[in-house]
Design a protein around this motif. Structure first.
Motif, PDB file in Angstrom:
ATOM      1  N   SER A 194       0.833  -1.206   0.000  1.00  0.00           N
ATOM      2  CA  SER A 194       0.000   0.000   0.000  1.00  0.00           C
ATOM      3  C   SER A 194       0.867   1.255   0.000  1.00  0.00           C
ATOM      4  O   SER A 194       1.873   1.327   0.717  1.00  0.00           O
ATOM      5  CB  SER A 194      -0.907   0.023   1.236  1.00  0.00           C
ATOM      6  N   ARG A 195       0.458   2.220  -0.764  1.00  0.00           N
ATOM      7  CA  ARG A 195       1.184   3.496  -0.788  1.00  0.00           C
ATOM      8  C   ARG A 195       0.998   4.272   0.516  1.00  0.00           C
ATOM      9  O   ARG A 195       1.752   5.207   0.790  1.00  0.00           O
ATOM     10  CB  ARG A 195       0.715   4.333  -1.980  1.00  0.00           C
ATOM     11  N   ARG A 196      -0.006   3.901   1.325  1.00  0.00           N
ATOM     12  CA  ARG A 196      -0.240   4.570   2.617  1.00  0.00           C
ATOM     13  C   ARG A 196       0.452   3.862   3.773  1.00  0.00           C
ATOM     14  O   ARG A 196       0.335   4.290   4.925  1.00  0.00           O
ATOM     15  CB  ARG A 196      -1.741   4.623   2.929  1.00  0.00           C
ATOM     16  N   THR A 201       8.529   1.013   2.908  1.00  0.00           N
ATOM     17  CA  THR A 201       8.824   2.065   1.936  1.00  0.00           C
ATOM     18  C   THR A 201       8.603   1.566   0.507  1.00  0.00           C
ATOM     19  O   THR A 201       8.833   0.392   0.204  1.00  0.00           O
ATOM     20  CB  THR A 201      10.290   2.543   2.056  1.00  0.00           C
ATOM     21  N   GLU A 202       8.172   2.475  -0.354  1.00  0.00           N
ATOM     22  CA  GLU A 202       8.029   2.122  -1.772  1.00  0.00           C
ATOM     23  C   GLU A 202       9.391   1.768  -2.365  1.00  0.00           C
ATOM     24  O   GLU A 202       9.499   0.874  -3.214  1.00  0.00           O
ATOM     25  CB  GLU A 202       7.395   3.284  -2.547  1.00  0.00           C
ATOM     26  N   TRP A 221      -0.293  -2.370  -6.318  1.00  0.00           N
ATOM     27  CA  TRP A 221      -0.281  -1.268  -5.361  1.00  0.00           C
ATOM     28  C   TRP A 221      -1.703  -0.980  -4.890  1.00  0.00           C
ATOM     29  O   TRP A 221      -2.614  -0.834  -5.705  1.00  0.00           O
ATOM     30  CB  TRP A 221       0.287   0.007  -5.993  1.00  0.00           C
ATOM     31  N   GLU A 223      -4.112   1.742  -2.561  1.00  0.00           N
ATOM     32  CA  GLU A 223      -4.056   3.198  -2.362  1.00  0.00           C
ATOM     33  C   GLU A 223      -4.564   3.659  -1.002  1.00  0.00           C
ATOM     34  O   GLU A 223      -4.263   4.765  -0.576  1.00  0.00           O
ATOM     35  CB  GLU A 223      -4.866   3.902  -3.459  1.00  0.00           C
TER      36      GLU A 223
END
Length: 269
Positions: A194-196, A201-202, A221, A223
Motif C-alpha cells: 500500500s502506498r499509505r 517504503t516504496e 499497489w 491506495e
C-alpha cells in the motif's frame, strides 16, 4: 499485553485440494491477520495452513526470548510435512511473514510461488537506527499508532501492543540478510503493498521487484490500506489478486481454478 479484540489468535488449518497455501503472519501479530484471505482461498478449493508463530498469541513475555531461527525451523517443519504428503505448496506472508517466506524460498526450490504482502525490505521506522542503544535501556517499546482506513480492521486482528526490543533487532538483522540474497529467489512472486503504509517504503518494494531472481513477478499497489493490508479496507482486492496469481500458476502447471475474466488486472512490473 495484547490489543483487545474479538479475533482469535489460534492457528488456521483448512483442508482442500492438492495445493496448500501456507500463510505466515507478521511480527507480534497472529493468524487472525490472514483469516479473510484464508477463507477466500479455501472457498476456491485450496488447502490453507496459517501457523501461530512461536511466542505469539499468548502474552508478550512469551515473545521476549524467541529468536528468528525458531520461526525458521517451525516454517521448515510445516513445509516438509506438506511436501511429504505430496502437496504442491505456495508460500505467503504478511510483513515479517513475507521475510520468512523469502527466506524459506532460498532453501526450498519446491515452493511453487510466493505471495508477499507488505514486505518490509525497506522500513520507515527510524527507531531501527537506535536499536543497539534501545537494547541496553528497555525490554519493550510501544507500537506506533494504528492508521487503519477501515475502523473495523481492529476487530479483525489480534496482536501484542508493544515490540520486544532484542527480538525486534534480530528481525531487522534477518531482513538485512534476506535483502542480500534476493537474486537467489527464483519462484514466481506476487507482491502487494500500500502506498499509505507507514512501515514499508516504496523504495524497498521496488528493490524487491528489481533484485529478485524470479522471471515472473507481479506487483499490485493499493491506495488506501494500512500496513495490515490483508485485514484493512482493501482486503477484497488482496484476495482477488491472490486468486489471480494462483490462477497464473495453474496455467503454468500448478493445479488450481481456471482464470476468471472478472479478476482484477494485476500490474506487471
Amino acid at each position: 499485553m495484547a490489543i483487545v479484540s474479538e479475533a482469535s489468535p489460534a492457528p488456521i488449518s483448512l483442508a482442500g485440494g492438492s495445493v496448500t497455501v501456507i500463510l505466515l503472519h507478521g511480527f507480534t501479530g497472529s493468524p487472525a491477520e490472514m483469516a479473510l484471505l484464508a477463507d477466500a482461498l479455501h472457498a476456491k478449493g485450496y488447502s490453507v495452513e496459517v501457523p501461530l508463530l512461536l511466542g505469539h498469541g499468548t502474552q508478550l513475555k512469551d515473545l521476549l526470548p524467541i529468536r528468528p531461527q525458531q520461526w525458521i525451523d517451525q516454517v521448515d517443519g510445516l513445509l516438509r510435512t506438506q511436501l511429504e504428503r505430496g502437496q504442491q505448496v505456495v508460500l505467503g506472508g504478511l510483513s515479517m511473514g513475507s521475510i520468512l517466506a523469502l527466506q524459506a524460498a532460498l532453501r526450498f526450490p519446491e515452493i511453487r510461488g510466493l505471495m508477499l504482502y507488505s514486505p518490509p525490505i525497506g522500513s520507515r521506522d527510524v527507531r531501527r537506527f537506535f536499536a543497539p542503544l534501545l537494547i541496553r535501556l528497555v525490554k519493550t517499546v510501544a507500537k506506533p499508532p494504528c492508521d487503519y482506513a477501515d475502523p473495523r480492521t481492529a476487530d479483525r486482528l489480534w496482536s501484542y501492543d508493544r515490540y520486544p526490543v532484542i527480538c525486534s533487532s534480530l528481525v531487522l538483522r534477518l531482513i538485512a540478510q534476506v535483502r542480500q540474497h534476493l537474486a537467489a529467489v527464483h519462484q514466481p512472486m506476487l507482491v502487494v503493498a500500500s502506498r499509505r503504509d507507514n512501515v514499508v517504503t516504496e523504495r524497498g518494494v521496488r528493490r524487491l521487484m528489481n533484485q529478485a531472481g524470479a522471471s515472473a513477478k507481479q506487483l499490485v499497489w493499493l491506495e488506501r490500506s494500512s500496513h495490515a493490508i490483508t485485514a484493512d479496507a482493501e482486503w477484497p482486492l488482496v484476495c482477488e489478486s491472490s486468486l489471480g496469481f494462483l490462477s497464473s500458476l495453474a496455467s503454468a502447471g500448478l493445479p488450481g481454478r481456471p482464470c476468471n475474466p472478472a479478476d482484477p488486472p494485476v500490474q506487471m512490473y
